[in-house]
Design a protein around this motif. Structure first.
Motif, PDB file in Angstrom:
ATOM      1  N   TYR A   1       0.816  -1.222   0.000  1.00  0.00           N
ATOM      2  CA  TYR A   1       0.000   0.000   0.000  1.00  0.00           C
ATOM      3  C   TYR A   1       0.850   1.274   0.000  1.00  0.00           C
ATOM      4  O   TYR A   1       0.736   2.093  -0.903  1.00  0.00           O
ATOM      5  N   VAL A   2       1.693   1.456   1.027  1.00  0.00           N
ATOM      6  CA  VAL A   2       2.440   2.714   1.165  1.00  0.00           C
ATOM      7  C   VAL A   2       3.365   2.936  -0.028  1.00  0.00           C
ATOM      8  O   VAL A   2       3.337   4.006  -0.649  1.00  0.00           O
ATOM      9  N   GLN A   3       4.163   1.941  -0.367  1.00  0.00           N
ATOM     10  CA  GLN A   3       5.081   2.104  -1.504  1.00  0.00           C
ATOM     11  C   GLN A   3       4.309   2.309  -2.805  1.00  0.00           C
ATOM     12  O   GLN A   3       4.694   3.135  -3.644  1.00  0.00           O
ATOM     13  N   GLY A   4       3.223   1.584  -2.974  1.00  0.00           N
ATOM     14  CA  GLY A   4       2.422   1.730  -4.194  1.00  0.00           C
ATOM     15  C   GLY A   4       1.814   3.116  -4.329  1.00  0.00           C
ATOM     16  O   GLY A   4       1.879   3.733  -5.394  1.00  0.00           O
ATOM     17  N   ARG A   5       1.231   3.623  -3.249  1.00  0.00           N
ATOM     18  CA  ARG A   5       0.605   4.956  -3.299  1.00  0.00           C
ATOM     19  C   ARG A   5       1.642   6.056  -3.513  1.00  0.00           C
ATOM     20  O   ARG A   5       1.407   6.983  -4.273  1.00  0.00           O
ATOM     21  N   ILE A   6       2.776   5.955  -2.826  1.00  0.00           N
ATOM     22  CA  ILE A   6       3.802   6.992  -2.975  1.00  0.00           C
ATOM     23  C   ILE A   6       4.414   6.939  -4.373  1.00  0.00           C
ATOM     24  O   ILE A   6       4.725   7.988  -4.954  1.00  0.00           O
ATOM     25  N   THR A   7       4.549   5.757  -4.935  1.00  0.00           N
ATOM     26  CA  THR A   7       5.048   5.648  -6.307  1.00  0.00           C
ATOM     27  C   THR A   7       4.151   6.423  -7.255  1.00  0.00           C
ATOM     28  O   THR A   7       4.638   7.155  -8.129  1.00  0.00           O
ATOM     29  N   GLU A   8       2.830   6.274  -7.095  1.00  0.00           N
ATOM     30  CA  GLU A   8       1.876   6.995  -7.944  1.00  0.00           C
ATOM     31  C   GLU A   8       2.006   8.504  -7.796  1.00  0.00           C
ATOM     32  O   GLU A   8       1.884   9.234  -8.769  1.00  0.00           O
ATOM     33  N   LYS A   9       2.240   8.972  -6.574  1.00  0.00           N
ATOM     34  CA  LYS A   9       2.232  10.412  -6.284  1.00  0.00           C
ATOM     35  C   LYS A   9       3.594  11.082  -6.487  1.00  0.00           C
ATOM     36  O   LYS A   9       3.666  12.187  -7.030  1.00  0.00           O
ATOM     37  N   LEU A  10       4.683  10.417  -6.034  1.00  0.00           N
ATOM     38  CA  LEU A  10       5.995  11.073  -6.004  1.00  0.00           C
ATOM     39  C   LEU A  10       7.082  10.364  -6.809  1.00  0.00           C
ATOM     40  O   LEU A  10       8.163  10.916  -6.981  1.00  0.00           O
ATOM     41  N   GLY A  11       6.824   9.138  -7.228  1.00  0.00           N
ATOM     42  CA  GLY A  11       7.822   8.400  -7.985  1.00  0.00           C
ATOM     43  C   GLY A  11       8.509   7.313  -7.162  1.00  0.00           C
ATOM     44  O   GLY A  11       8.345   7.232  -5.946  1.00  0.00           O
ATOM     45  N   VAL A  12       9.294   6.510  -7.861  1.00  0.00           N
ATOM     46  CA  VAL A  12       9.899   5.310  -7.278  1.00  0.00           C
ATOM     47  C   VAL A  12      10.902   5.626  -6.180  1.00  0.00           C
ATOM     48  O   VAL A  12      10.896   5.005  -5.115  1.00  0.00           O
ATOM     49  N   PHE A  13      11.794   6.585  -6.412  1.00  0.00           N
ATOM     50  CA  PHE A  13      12.819   6.888  -5.410  1.00  0.00           C
ATOM     51  C   PHE A  13      12.191   7.226  -4.067  1.00  0.00           C
ATOM     52  O   PHE A  13      12.560   6.683  -3.023  1.00  0.00           O
ATOM     53  N   TRP A  14      11.222   8.156  -4.079  1.00  0.00           N
ATOM     54  CA  TRP A  14      10.586   8.564  -2.834  1.00  0.00           C
ATOM     55  C   TRP A  14       9.753   7.438  -2.240  1.00  0.00           C
ATOM     56  O   TRP A  14       9.632   7.323  -1.022  1.00  0.00           O
ATOM     57  N   ALA A  15       9.182   6.607  -3.073  1.00  0.00           N
ATOM     58  CA  ALA A  15       8.392   5.486  -2.572  1.00  0.00           C
ATOM     59  C   ALA A  15       9.272   4.499  -1.812  1.00  0.00           C
ATOM     60  O   ALA A  15       8.897   4.011  -0.741  1.00  0.00           O
ATOM     61  N   ILE A  16      10.450   4.216  -2.344  1.00  0.00           N
ATOM     62  CA  ILE A  16      11.375   3.311  -1.666  1.00  0.00           C
ATOM     63  C   ILE A  16      11.825   3.925  -0.346  1.00  0.00           C
ATOM     64  O   ILE A  16      11.771   3.278   0.712  1.00  0.00           O
ATOM     65  N   ALA A  17      12.248   5.180  -0.389  1.00  0.00           N
ATOM     66  CA  ALA A  17      12.762   5.844   0.812  1.00  0.00           C
ATOM     67  C   ALA A  17      11.680   5.998   1.884  1.00  0.00           C
ATOM     68  O   ALA A  17      11.900   5.663   3.058  1.00  0.00           O
ATOM     69  N   LEU A  18      10.513   6.480   1.498  1.00  0.00           N
ATOM     70  CA  LEU A  18       9.465   6.764   2.488  1.00  0.00           C
ATOM     71  C   LEU A  18       8.786   5.500   3.011  1.00  0.00           C
ATOM     72  O   LEU A  18       8.403   5.445   4.183  1.00  0.00           O
ATOM     73  N   SER A  19       8.660   4.473   2.184  1.00  0.00           N
ATOM     74  CA  SER A  19       8.072   3.231   2.695  1.00  0.00           C
ATOM     75  C   SER A  19       9.030   2.568   3.686  1.00  0.00           C
ATOM     76  O   SER A  19       8.593   1.984   4.683  1.00  0.00           O
ATOM     77  N   ALA A  20      10.335   2.672   3.444  1.00  0.00           N
ATOM     78  CA  ALA A  20      11.322   2.139   4.385  1.00  0.00           C
ATOM     79  C   ALA A  20      11.291   2.925   5.692  1.00  0.00           C
ATOM     80  O   ALA A  20      11.371   2.347   6.785  1.00  0.00           O
ATOM     81  N   LEU A  21      11.161   4.235   5.592  1.00  0.00           N
ATOM     82  CA  LEU A  21      11.077   5.087   6.778  1.00  0.00           C
ATOM     83  C   LEU A  21       9.795   4.792   7.572  1.00  0.00           C
ATOM     84  O   LEU A  21       9.814   4.715   8.804  1.00  0.00           O
ATOM     85  N   PHE A  22       8.702   4.608   6.876  1.00  0.00           N
ATOM     86  CA  PHE A  22       7.433   4.245   7.509  1.00  0.00           C
ATOM     87  C   PHE A  22       7.570   2.915   8.247  1.00  0.00           C
ATOM     88  O   PHE A  22       7.135   2.770   9.391  1.00  0.00           O
ATOM     89  N   PHE A  23       8.194   1.934   7.591  1.00  0.00           N
ATOM     90  CA  PHE A  23       8.407   0.612   8.192  1.00  0.00           C
ATOM     91  C   PHE A  23       9.244   0.723   9.465  1.00  0.00           C
ATOM     92  O   PHE A  23       8.869   0.198  10.518  1.00  0.00           O
ATOM     93  N   ALA A  24      10.379   1.406   9.389  1.00  0.00           N
ATOM     94  CA  ALA A  24      11.262   1.539  10.548  1.00  0.00           C
ATOM     95  C   ALA A  24      10.566   2.300  11.671  1.00  0.00           C
ATOM     96  O   ALA A  24      10.680   1.924  12.844  1.00  0.00           O
ATOM     97  N   SER A  25       9.823   3.337  11.331  1.00  0.00           N
ATOM     98  CA  SER A  25       9.120   4.139  12.338  1.00  0.00           C
ATOM     99  C   SER A  25       8.055   3.328  13.065  1.00  0.00           C
ATOM    100  O   SER A  25       7.759   3.589  14.233  1.00  0.00           O
ATOM    101  N   GLY A  26       7.500   2.355  12.403  1.00  0.00           N
ATOM    102  CA  GLY A  26       6.498   1.494  13.019  1.00  0.00           C
ATOM    103  C   GLY A  26       7.030   0.650  14.162  1.00  0.00           C
ATOM    104  O   GLY A  26       6.260   0.049  14.913  1.00  0.00           O
ATOM    105  N   HIS A  27       8.357   0.600  14.308  1.00  0.00           N
ATOM    106  CA  HIS A  27       8.977  -0.195  15.367  1.00  0.00           C
ATOM    107  C   HIS A  27       9.552   0.671  16.489  1.00  0.00           C
ATOM    108  O   HIS A  27      10.231   0.159  17.378  1.00  0.00           O
TER     109      HIS A  27
END
Length: 158
Positions: free
Chosen positions: A19-45
């Motif tokens: 979900y997160v990586q897919g939505r961010i890819t649509e809005k901001l592109g692949v680079f930001w989707a990879i970076a922000l989905s990883a940040l979201f994942f780490a922040s969840g812990h």
């Protein structure tokens, strides 16, 4: 326990990489989707026991690796299987804490050696170790190399 860890790992990957990586890819592109989905994942812990800067960086590195795998292969199930197997290997198999959660050991029981947290990650688990972080970074570079060479999906590295 393996089934439980596979369900847990796959669920986190569906949310973070699906979900997160897919939505961010649509809005901001692949680079930001990879970076922000990883940040979201780490922040969840961040609420986990024993979390540290090193643990956060290790989780961020794992998140980047799985985000790259998702991008290059398109296979969310691969990410879920890797995540579940990783957590199962950490806890039930090797007996180390899983992102700060201890007491899941079945086969081996590991204890961290004080003053060697760079090697074992301490109370948070092996993903907080410098050794693991380096391995995850190297695996991410290998994934980019192989992905750029063999995948139909290409990152714009310019």
């Amino acid at each position: 326990m393996l089934i439980g860890f596979l369900i847990q790992g796959t669920t986190e990957e569906i949310v973070c990489r699906g979900y997160v990586q897919g939505r961010i890819t649509e809005k901001l592109g692949v680079f930001w989707a990879i970076a922000l989905s990883a940040l979201f994942f780490a922040s969840g812990h961040l609420g986990n026991a024993g979390v540290s800067l090193e643990g956060f960086v290790g989780l961020l590195a794992f998140g980047i690796l799985t985000a790259l795998l998702r991008f290059y292969t398109g296979d969310l199930w691969l990410c879920g299987a890797l995540h579940g197997a990783w957590n199962f290997a950490e806890g039930p198999f090797f007996g180390t804490p899983v992102s700060g959660i201890s007491g899941t050991e079945l086969l081996f029981k590991s204890t961290s050696v004080p003053h060697h947290l760079w090697l074992n990650g301490g109370a948070f688990g092996i993903e907080a170790s410098l050794t693991c972080i380096i391995v995850l970074i190297l695996l991410s570079f290998l994934t980019v190399y192989l992905g750029q060479k063999y995948s139909d999906n290409k990152l714009d590295l310019n």
